[in-house]
Motif scaffolding. Sequence first.
Motif, PDB file in Angstrom:
ATOM      1  N   MET A 123       0.831  -1.200   0.000  1.00  0.00           N
ATOM      2  CA  MET A 123       0.000   0.000   0.000  1.00  0.00           C
ATOM      3  C   MET A 123       0.866   1.251   0.000  1.00  0.00           C
ATOM      4  N   THR A 124       0.353   2.285  -0.635  1.00  0.00           N
ATOM      5  CA  THR A 124       1.034   3.567  -0.581  1.00  0.00           C
ATOM      6  C   THR A 124       0.736   4.230   0.768  1.00  0.00           C
ATOM      7  N   LEU A 125       1.521   5.256   1.104  1.00  0.00           N
ATOM      8  CA  LEU A 125       1.287   5.970   2.359  1.00  0.00           C
ATOM      9  C   LEU A 125      -0.100   6.598   2.374  1.00  0.00           C
ATOM     10  N   PHE A 126      -0.533   7.089   1.224  1.00  0.00           N
ATOM     11  CA  PHE A 126      -1.869   7.697   1.139  1.00  0.00           C
ATOM     12  C   PHE A 126      -2.945   6.666   1.454  1.00  0.00           C
ATOM     13  N   GLU A 127      -2.831   5.473   0.900  1.00  0.00           N
ATOM     14  CA  GLU A 127      -3.801   4.415   1.159  1.00  0.00           C
ATOM     15  C   GLU A 127      -3.790   4.009   2.636  1.00  0.00           C
ATOM     16  N   ILE A 128      -2.592   3.925   3.205  1.00  0.00           N
ATOM     17  CA  ILE A 128      -2.463   3.571   4.623  1.00  0.00           C
ATOM     18  C   ILE A 128      -3.190   4.588   5.492  1.00  0.00           C
ATOM     19  N   ILE A 129      -2.960   5.875   5.217  1.00  0.00           N
ATOM     20  CA  ILE A 129      -3.581   6.938   6.016  1.00  0.00           C
ATOM     21  C   ILE A 129      -5.096   6.891   5.903  1.00  0.00           C
ATOM     22  N   ILE A 130      -5.611   6.782   4.687  1.00  0.00           N
ATOM     23  CA  ILE A 130      -7.062   6.775   4.478  1.00  0.00           C
ATOM     24  C   ILE A 130      -7.713   5.586   5.158  1.00  0.00           C
ATOM     25  N   LEU A 131      -7.148   4.394   4.977  1.00  0.00           N
ATOM     26  CA  LEU A 131      -7.739   3.191   5.574  1.00  0.00           C
ATOM     27  C   LEU A 131      -7.658   3.222   7.099  1.00  0.00           C
ATOM     28  N   ALA A 132      -6.561   3.757   7.636  1.00  0.00           N
ATOM     29  CA  ALA A 132      -6.412   3.844   9.092  1.00  0.00           C
ATOM     30  C   ALA A 132      -7.423   4.825   9.675  1.00  0.00           C
ATOM     31  N   ILE A 133      -7.630   5.955   9.000  1.00  0.00           N
ATOM     32  CA  ILE A 133      -8.611   6.936   9.468  1.00  0.00           C
ATOM     33  C   ILE A 133     -10.020   6.356   9.395  1.00  0.00           C
ATOM     34  N   ILE A 134     -10.325   5.630   8.317  1.00  0.00           N
ATOM     35  CA  ILE A 134     -11.643   4.987   8.190  1.00  0.00           C
ATOM     36  C   ILE A 134     -11.880   4.046   9.360  1.00  0.00           C
ATOM     37  N   GLN A 135     -10.882   3.223   9.677  1.00  0.00           N
ATOM     38  CA  GLN A 135     -11.011   2.287  10.792  1.00  0.00           C
ATOM     39  C   GLN A 135     -11.191   3.023  12.111  1.00  0.00           C
ATOM     40  N   GLY A 136     -10.358   4.026  12.350  1.00  0.00           N
ATOM     41  CA  GLY A 136     -10.412   4.740  13.618  1.00  0.00           C
ATOM     42  C   GLY A 136     -11.729   5.453  13.849  1.00  0.00           C
ATOM     43  N   VAL A 137     -12.264   6.070  12.804  1.00  0.00           N
ATOM     44  CA  VAL A 137     -13.504   6.836  12.941  1.00  0.00           C
ATOM     45  C   VAL A 137     -14.718   5.923  12.990  1.00  0.00           C
ATOM     46  N   THR A 138     -14.794   4.983  12.060  1.00  0.00           N
ATOM     47  CA  THR A 138     -16.013   4.173  11.948  1.00  0.00           C
ATOM     48  C   THR A 138     -16.126   3.114  13.036  1.00  0.00           C
ATOM     49  N   GLU A 139     -15.037   2.841  13.749  1.00  0.00           N
ATOM     50  CA  GLU A 139     -15.107   1.879  14.857  1.00  0.00           C
ATOM     51  C   GLU A 139     -16.038   2.379  15.952  1.00  0.00           C
ATOM     52  N   PHE A 140     -16.143   3.692  16.101  1.00  0.00           N
ATOM     53  CA  PHE A 140     -16.890   4.247  17.228  1.00  0.00           C
ATOM     54  C   PHE A 140     -18.138   5.027  16.827  1.00  0.00           C
ATOM     55  N   LEU A 141     -18.185   5.570  15.634  1.00  0.00           N
ATOM     56  CA  LEU A 141     -19.406   6.242  15.184  1.00  0.00           C
ATOM     57  C   LEU A 141     -20.433   5.195  14.754  1.00  0.00           C
ATOM     58  N   PRO A 142     -21.733   5.488  14.908  1.00  0.00           N
ATOM     59  CA  PRO A 142     -22.771   4.505  14.552  1.00  0.00           C
ATOM     60  C   PRO A 142     -23.065   4.475  13.053  1.00  0.00           C
ATOM     61  N   ILE A 143     -22.002   4.250  12.238  1.00  0.00           N
ATOM     62  CA  ILE A 143     -22.187   4.365  10.784  1.00  0.00           C
ATOM     63  C   ILE A 143     -21.659   3.174  10.002  1.00  0.00           C
ATOM     64  N   SER A 144     -21.235   2.102  10.654  1.00  0.00           N
ATOM     65  CA  SER A 144     -20.832   0.856   9.997  1.00  0.00           C
ATOM     66  C   SER A 144     -19.439   0.919   9.383  1.00  0.00           C
ATOM     67  N   SER A 145     -18.484   0.284  10.029  1.00  0.00           N
ATOM     68  CA  SER A 145     -17.111   0.254   9.514  1.00  0.00           C
ATOM     69  C   SER A 145     -16.992  -0.622   8.271  1.00  0.00           C
ATOM     70  N   SER A 146     -17.713  -1.746   8.240  1.00  0.00           N
ATOM     71  CA  SER A 146     -17.602  -2.659   7.104  1.00  0.00           C
ATOM     72  C   SER A 146     -18.109  -2.019   5.820  1.00  0.00           C
ATOM     73  N   GLY A 147     -19.146  -1.184   5.923  1.00  0.00           N
ATOM     74  CA  GLY A 147     -19.648  -0.486   4.747  1.00  0.00           C
ATOM     75  C   GLY A 147     -18.614   0.462   4.172  1.00  0.00           C
ATOM     76  N   HIS A 148     -17.892   1.144   5.049  1.00  0.00           N
ATOM     77  CA  HIS A 148     -16.888   2.095   4.586  1.00  0.00           C
ATOM     78  C   HIS A 148     -15.656   1.402   4.022  1.00  0.00           C
ATOM     79  N   LEU A 149     -15.283   0.268   4.604  1.00  0.00           N
ATOM     80  CA  LEU A 149     -14.091  -0.415   4.130  1.00  0.00           C
ATOM     81  C   LEU A 149     -14.303  -1.050   2.755  1.00  0.00           C
ATOM     82  N   LEU A 150     -15.560  -1.171   2.333  1.00  0.00           N
ATOM     83  CA  LEU A 150     -15.842  -1.635   0.969  1.00  0.00           C
ATOM     84  C   LEU A 150     -15.596  -0.550  -0.071  1.00  0.00           C
ATOM     85  N   LEU A 151     -15.782   0.709   0.333  1.00  0.00           N
ATOM     86  CA  LEU A 151     -15.762   1.805  -0.624  1.00  0.00           C
ATOM     87  C   LEU A 151     -14.420   1.987  -1.339  1.00  0.00           C
TER      88      LEU A 151
END
Length: 266
Positions: free
Chosen positions: A1-29
Amino acid sequence: MTLFEIIILAIIQGVTEFLPISSSGHLLLPAELLGWINQGLAFDVAVHVGSLLAVMIYFRKEIVQMSIAWVTKGFSKNQNTDSKLAWYVIIATIPAVIVGFLMKSWIEDNARTALVIAATTIIFGLLLWYADATAKRSNTLASLNWKQSLLIGIAQVLALIPGTSRSGITMTAGLMLGLNRESCARFSFLLSIPVILGAGLLATVDLLQAREAVDWEALLYGAGFSFVSAYLCIFLFLSWISRIGMLPFVIYRLLLGAVLLWFVFG
């Protein structure tokens, strides 16, 4: 993965783990929109570690108080609020542990599809809206009892279905049981600690069995950005939730579900 991909995926995981918006849905995008490859088990472990550290550091005072109270008073008749809350977290975790152990493989093989995630994102988003709109929201964690904790734990089992959102379904259950928004969020976040720890340990076991090549730099970046985004997410959510309510997250879930359905049928 590129650094950009790492940052985006890590932020998606960190945010969606706790907000009521579904992490699995975002990780598909990223995969659907940009054609990114799966991040792999090692990265999955790293971002879980980042999220776990964030919630444990944020709630460090509560964790210490609950742990001490559980050890000193948890097995006596002189329980206090902290020892009871520790027991409630344990009680609420048990259903997900049992069902997850028995059905983890089946769910991963049969339910991790874009259609299932789209449907659950929408359905449980509407259920969150209903709970927030109709519940009394008058009780705090001090009024929680073991039966209510068990019900929240049973609701958490539904989060094993991708797209449900663990935080979303536990907050929905808490609202339906009369807890106010901040108390729902706090209990959900405390409940996330054993869940994230368990998920991280399982991913670690899978990683060791797979003997995957490890890019340590990518893991450090992933854990770091996951930690920062998760910590900020917890802080801002608890600061705002009493004022803004759940409606913004419901609307967002409906839009996300519509986008996922477009990928399925478009």
